[in-house]
Motif scaffolding. Structure first.
Motif, PDB file in Angstrom:
ATOM      1  N   PRO A   1       0.799  -1.234   0.000  1.00 31.77           N
ATOM      2  CA  PRO A   1       0.000   0.000   0.000  1.00 31.77           C
ATOM      3  C   PRO A   1       0.829   1.280   0.000  1.00 31.77           C
ATOM      4  CG  PRO A   1      -0.981  -1.598   1.481  1.00 31.77           C
ATOM      5  CD  PRO A   1       0.308  -2.200   1.017  1.00 31.77           C
ATOM      6  N   ILE A   2       1.938   1.308   0.739  1.00 33.03           N
ATOM      7  CA  ILE A   2       2.757   2.514   0.781  1.00 33.03           C
ATOM      8  C   ILE A   2       3.442   2.744  -0.562  1.00 33.03           C
ATOM      9  CG2 ILE A   2       4.779   3.601   1.846  1.00 33.03           C
ATOM     10  CD1 ILE A   2       2.266   3.686   3.546  1.00 33.03           C
ATOM     11  N   ARG A   3       3.840   1.686  -1.234  1.00 34.23           N
ATOM     12  CA  ARG A   3       4.435   1.844  -2.564  1.00 34.23           C
ATOM     13  C   ARG A   3       3.408   2.377  -3.556  1.00 34.23           C
ATOM     14  NH1 ARG A   3       8.674  -3.065  -3.937  1.00 34.23           N
ATOM     15  NH2 ARG A   3      10.044  -2.753  -2.128  1.00 34.23           N
ATOM     16  N   LEU A   4       2.190   1.862  -3.474  1.00 32.57           N
ATOM     17  CA  LEU A   4       1.141   2.354  -4.363  1.00 32.57           C
ATOM     18  C   LEU A   4       0.850   3.826  -4.091  1.00 32.57           C
ATOM     19  CD1 LEU A   4      -1.327  -0.682  -4.324  1.00 32.57           C
ATOM     20  CD2 LEU A   4       0.366  -0.085  -6.068  1.00 32.57           C
ATOM     21  N   LEU A   5       0.822   4.186  -2.818  1.00 32.14           N
ATOM     22  CA  LEU A   5       0.629   5.600  -2.475  1.00 32.14           C
ATOM     23  C   LEU A   5       1.766   6.441  -3.031  1.00 32.14           C
ATOM     24  CD1 LEU A   5      -0.651   7.056   0.821  1.00 32.14           C
ATOM     25  CD2 LEU A   5       1.510   7.908  -0.053  1.00 32.14           C
ATOM     26  N   GLY A   6       2.989   5.928  -2.950  1.00 33.40           N
ATOM     27  CA  GLY A   6       4.130   6.661  -3.494  1.00 33.40           C
ATOM     28  C   GLY A   6       4.021   6.863  -4.985  1.00 33.40           C
ATOM     29  N   HIS A   7       3.597   5.829  -5.711  1.00 34.60           N
ATOM     30  CA  HIS A   7       3.432   5.963  -7.156  1.00 34.60           C
ATOM     31  C   HIS A   7       2.372   7.019  -7.483  1.00 34.60           C
ATOM     32  CE1 HIS A   7       6.133   2.744  -7.733  1.00 34.60           C
ATOM     33  NE2 HIS A   7       5.300   1.746  -7.462  1.00 34.60           N
ATOM     34  N   ALA A   8       1.270   6.997  -6.730  1.00 36.65           N
ATOM     35  CA  ALA A   8       0.213   7.984  -6.955  1.00 36.65           C
ATOM     36  C   ALA A   8       0.722   9.396  -6.675  1.00 36.65           C
ATOM     37  CB  ALA A   8      -0.996   7.669  -6.078  1.00 36.65           C
ATOM     38  N   SER A   9       1.519   9.544  -5.598  1.00 35.19           N
ATOM     39  CA  SER A   9       2.074  10.851  -5.251  1.00 35.19           C
ATOM     40  C   SER A   9       2.974  11.379  -6.361  1.00 35.19           C
ATOM     41  CB  SER A   9       2.860  10.739  -3.944  1.00 35.19           C
ATOM     42  OG  SER A   9       3.569  11.932  -3.670  1.00 35.19           O
TER      43      SER A   9
ATOM     44  N   LEU B   1      -3.750  16.544  -0.057  1.00 32.01           N
ATOM     45  CA  LEU B   1      -5.154  16.215   0.191  1.00 32.01           C
ATOM     46  C   LEU B   1      -5.664  15.163  -0.786  1.00 32.01           C
ATOM     47  CD1 LEU B   1      -6.625  19.754   0.936  1.00 32.01           C
ATOM     48  CD2 LEU B   1      -6.398  17.856   2.560  1.00 32.01           C
ATOM     49  N   VAL B   2      -5.306  15.302  -2.047  1.00 35.53           N
ATOM     50  CA  VAL B   2      -5.784  14.358  -3.063  1.00 35.53           C
ATOM     51  C   VAL B   2      -5.191  12.970  -2.826  1.00 35.53           C
ATOM     52  CG1 VAL B   2      -5.713  13.786  -5.521  1.00 35.53           C
ATOM     53  CG2 VAL B   2      -6.249  16.119  -4.794  1.00 35.53           C
ATOM     54  N   VAL B   3      -3.890  12.902  -2.536  1.00 34.35           N
ATOM     55  CA  VAL B   3      -3.256  11.601  -2.309  1.00 34.35           C
ATOM     56  C   VAL B   3      -3.839  10.933  -1.063  1.00 34.35           C
ATOM     57  CG1 VAL B   3      -1.078  10.464  -1.714  1.00 34.35           C
ATOM     58  CG2 VAL B   3      -1.129  12.200  -3.514  1.00 34.35           C
ATOM     59  N   THR B   4      -4.012  11.692   0.006  1.00 32.92           N
ATOM     60  CA  THR B   4      -4.560  11.117   1.241  1.00 32.92           C
ATOM     61  C   THR B   4      -6.006  10.682   1.051  1.00 32.92           C
ATOM     62  OG1 THR B   4      -3.100  12.533   2.561  1.00 32.92           O
ATOM     63  CG2 THR B   4      -4.983  11.542   3.682  1.00 32.92           C
ATOM     64  N   ALA B   5      -6.808  11.529   0.403  1.00 29.49           N
ATOM     65  CA  ALA B   5      -8.202  11.170   0.148  1.00 29.49           C
ATOM     66  C   ALA B   5      -8.291   9.959  -0.773  1.00 29.49           C
ATOM     67  CB  ALA B   5      -8.936  12.357  -0.472  1.00 29.49           C
TER      68      ALA B   5
ATOM     69  N   ILE C   1      -4.351   5.228   8.206  1.00 26.85           N
ATOM     70  CA  ILE C   1      -4.134   5.529   6.786  1.00 26.85           C
ATOM     71  C   ILE C   1      -3.713   6.978   6.615  1.00 26.85           C
ATOM     72  CG2 ILE C   1      -5.287   5.791   4.555  1.00 26.85           C
ATOM     73  CD1 ILE C   1      -6.969   3.316   5.317  1.00 26.85           C
ATOM     74  N   VAL C   2      -4.391   7.892   7.289  1.00 26.89           N
ATOM     75  CA  VAL C   2      -4.019   9.305   7.210  1.00 26.89           C
ATOM     76  C   VAL C   2      -2.622   9.519   7.775  1.00 26.89           C
ATOM     77  CG1 VAL C   2      -4.543  11.620   8.079  1.00 26.89           C
ATOM     78  CG2 VAL C   2      -6.383  10.168   7.208  1.00 26.89           C
ATOM     79  N   ALA C   3      -2.334   8.897   8.913  1.00 27.79           N
ATOM     80  CA  ALA C   3      -1.018   9.060   9.541  1.00 27.79           C
ATOM     81  C   ALA C   3       0.102   8.596   8.616  1.00 27.79           C
ATOM     82  CB  ALA C   3      -0.965   8.295  10.861  1.00 27.79           C
ATOM     83  N   LYS C   4      -0.057   7.432   8.016  1.00 24.43           N
ATOM     84  CA  LYS C   4       0.986   6.916   7.127  1.00 24.43           C
ATOM     85  C   LYS C   4       1.064   7.708   5.827  1.00 24.43           C
ATOM     86  CE  LYS C   4       3.286   3.862   7.716  1.00 24.43           C
ATOM     87  NZ  LYS C   4       4.614   3.701   8.363  1.00 24.43           N
ATOM     88  N   ALA C   5      -0.066   8.207   5.353  1.00 26.64           N
ATOM     89  CA  ALA C   5      -0.039   9.032   4.143  1.00 26.64           C
ATOM     90  C   ALA C   5       0.724  10.321   4.397  1.00 26.64           C
ATOM     91  CB  ALA C   5      -1.467   9.331   3.687  1.00 26.64           C
ATOM     92  N   VAL C   6       0.464  10.965   5.523  1.00 31.09           N
ATOM     93  CA  VAL C   6       1.167  12.208   5.857  1.00 31.09           C
ATOM     94  C   VAL C   6       2.664  11.958   5.998  1.00 31.09           C
ATOM     95  CG1 VAL C   6       1.460  13.969   7.649  1.00 31.09           C
ATOM     96  CG2 VAL C   6      -0.836  13.320   6.909  1.00 31.09           C
TER      97      VAL C   6
ATOM     98  N   ALA D   1       5.467  18.892   5.029  1.00 27.33           N
ATOM     99  CA  ALA D   1       6.400  18.965   6.151  1.00 27.33           C
ATOM    100  C   ALA D   1       5.714  19.458   7.423  1.00 27.33           C
ATOM    101  CB  ALA D   1       7.573  19.869   5.793  1.00 27.33           C
ATOM    102  N   ARG D   2       4.895  20.506   7.289  1.00 28.96           N
ATOM    103  CA  ARG D   2       4.227  21.030   8.474  1.00 28.96           C
ATOM    104  C   ARG D   2       3.177  20.050   9.009  1.00 28.96           C
ATOM    105  NH1 ARG D   2       7.761  23.625   7.252  1.00 28.96           N
ATOM    106  NH2 ARG D   2       8.576  22.074   8.726  1.00 28.96           N
ATOM    107  N   SER D   3       2.491  19.351   8.115  1.00 33.25           N
ATOM    108  CA  SER D   3       1.513  18.357   8.557  1.00 33.25           C
ATOM    109  C   SER D   3       2.201  17.228   9.311  1.00 33.25           C
ATOM    110  CB  SER D   3       0.753  17.790   7.349  1.00 33.25           C
ATOM    111  OG  SER D   3       0.021  18.804   6.690  1.00 33.25           O
ATOM    112  N   ASP D   4       3.366  16.815   8.822  1.00 39.57           N
ATOM    113  CA  ASP D   4       4.118  15.763   9.492  1.00 39.57           C
ATOM    114  C   ASP D   4       4.592  16.219  10.874  1.00 39.57           C
ATOM    115  OD1 ASP D   4       5.510  13.033   9.034  1.00 39.57           O
ATOM    116  OD2 ASP D   4       7.139  14.324   9.722  1.00 39.57           O
ATOM    117  N   ASP D   5       5.045  17.468  10.963  1.00 37.65           N
ATOM    118  CA  ASP D   5       5.457  18.009  12.265  1.00 37.65           C
ATOM    119  C   ASP D   5       4.299  17.969  13.256  1.00 37.65           C
ATOM    120  OD1 ASP D   5       7.975  18.517  11.273  1.00 37.65           O
ATOM    121  OD2 ASP D   5       7.607  20.645  10.916  1.00 37.65           O
ATOM    122  N   LEU D   6       3.123  18.372  12.809  1.00 35.91           N
ATOM    123  CA  LEU D   6       1.949  18.387  13.681  1.00 35.91           C
ATOM    124  C   LEU D   6       1.528  16.970  14.073  1.00 35.91           C
ATOM    125  CD1 LEU D   6      -0.293  20.056  15.023  1.00 35.91           C
ATOM    126  CD2 LEU D   6      -1.593  19.875  12.892  1.00 35.91           C
ATOM    127  N   LEU D   7       1.572  16.070  13.116  1.00 38.49           N
ATOM    128  CA  LEU D   7       1.148  14.690  13.353  1.00 38.49           C
ATOM    129  C   LEU D   7       1.962  14.027  14.462  1.00 38.49           C
ATOM    130  CD1 LEU D   7      -0.454  12.120  12.321  1.00 38.49           C
ATOM    131  CD2 LEU D   7       1.537  11.696  10.868  1.00 38.49           C
TER     132      LEU D   7
END
Length: 316
Positions: free
Chosen positions: A27-35, A58-62, A169-174, A196-202
């Motif tokens: 799943p993370i590889r597929l997310l990476g390809h989409a990104s 937002l689009v990749v996470t959604a 899913i949101v956490a790993k996407a961020v 970067a800022r979303s990851d800092d907050l997460l």
């Protein structure tokens, strides 16, 4: 037993037994390809600023959420057990405690062969490893173990406990988006700002909670638990990240070793300050890495217990 509690427990157990699966359709590889695909489309259109970067995230996470939920609905229509097994597969795929420890053990296994140890370390860190001596390899491995305890274990595990599959899913996407575009390079300085800022907050709260968790693990192991909090308070700011310094400094205190210090990235040396008291050793050995592996393993186990407690409190 509650199906969601069973899912949490099963995901932790399967991860502990099997580790993170490695295959092209992860799943993370597929997310990476989409990104990457979406990033290229945006850049081709000249959309390279902060708004475009935020839209990209937002689009990749959604999309990740939509992909999981679509399959879940189809399988639920066939049989609820199939949907539960699908959820277990996703949750297990997004946890990586065993995989993190396995990377550290691979370095330890070849530590007497310095070129091989440097090569193994290269799978864990982004710094230059070719010039590291044995102590430098050990330090870098411990730092990676401590940092990824927060990013790869605490945050996704507790997100799963608190918010279910959508949370992890949101956490790993961020986290994944930050690792792909959250750099201060010319290409990503503006585009990657939101990631970067979303990851800092997460990771803000889990990073700080890693300190008492590592102190508890150190106490159980007979390590230097009294030094964990003072070291975290004093040395966490040695790293530019607002989060990663907490767990690394806490680990330095638990082990009474010096971490960080000057490091080379892409051939350029950065004069980072040391984490740890001057009297603590910097020329580390395999024994120090073994102690660090035990520390992180026990902390991960404690994190799983905390996750179950969080789940029960939320459902109470």
């Amino acid at each position: 037993m509650d199906a969601q509690l069973a899912l949490l427990l099963a995901a932790v157990l399967v991860d502990a037994l099997l580790g993170d699966p490695d295959y092209p359709l992860h799943p993370i590889r597929l997310l990476g390809h989409a990104s990457i695909a979406l990033e290229r489309r945006l850049f081709d259109r000249g959309w390279k600023g902060r708004i475009a970067g935020a839209m990209h995230g937002l689009v990749v996470t959604a999309g990740a959420l939509a992909a999981w939920w679509s399959v879940h609905l189809v399988l639920a229509a066939l049989h609820p057990a199939l949907a539960w097994l699908w959820d277990l597969y996703i949750a297990y795929s997004l946890l990586c405690a065993r995989d993190l420890l396995a990377h550290g053990r691979r370095v330890l296994a070849v530590l007497d062969d310095l070129p091989a140890a440097r090569a193994q370390l290269g799978w864990l860190v982004s710094r230059d490893t070719q010039a590291l001596d044995r102590g430098g390899v050990v330090r870098a491995t411990i730092e990676s173990l401590a940092e990824n305890l927060t990013d790869g274990v605490l945050t996704p595990l507790w997100a799963l406990a608190l918010f279910g599959l959508p949370g992890i899913i949101v956490a790993k996407a961020v986290s994944s988006l930050d690792s792909m575009v959250g750099y201060r390079t010319e290409r990503y300085r503006r585009f990657g700002w939101a990631a970067a800022r979303s990851d800092d907050l997460l990771h803000w709260l889990p990073a700080r909670l890693s300190v008492p968790l590592l102190a508890a693990a150190a106490a159980l192991l007979g390590q230097h638990w009294r030094d964990v909090l003072p070291a975290a308070r004093r040395y966490h700011a040695a790293l530019p990240s607002p989060n990663s310094g907490w767990s690394e400094a806490a680990a330095a205190g638990a082990l009474r070793v010096r971490l960080a210090g000057p490091v080379s990235y892409h051939g350029a040396w950065q004069d980072k300050p040391w984490m740890g008291a001057d009297a603590w050793p910097v020329d580390l050995t395999g024994d120090d890495l073994r102690r660090a592996l035990r520390l992180v393993a026990v902390a991960a186990g404690l994190a799983a217990l905390v996750a179950v407690a969080l789940f029960l409190v939320m459902r109470g």
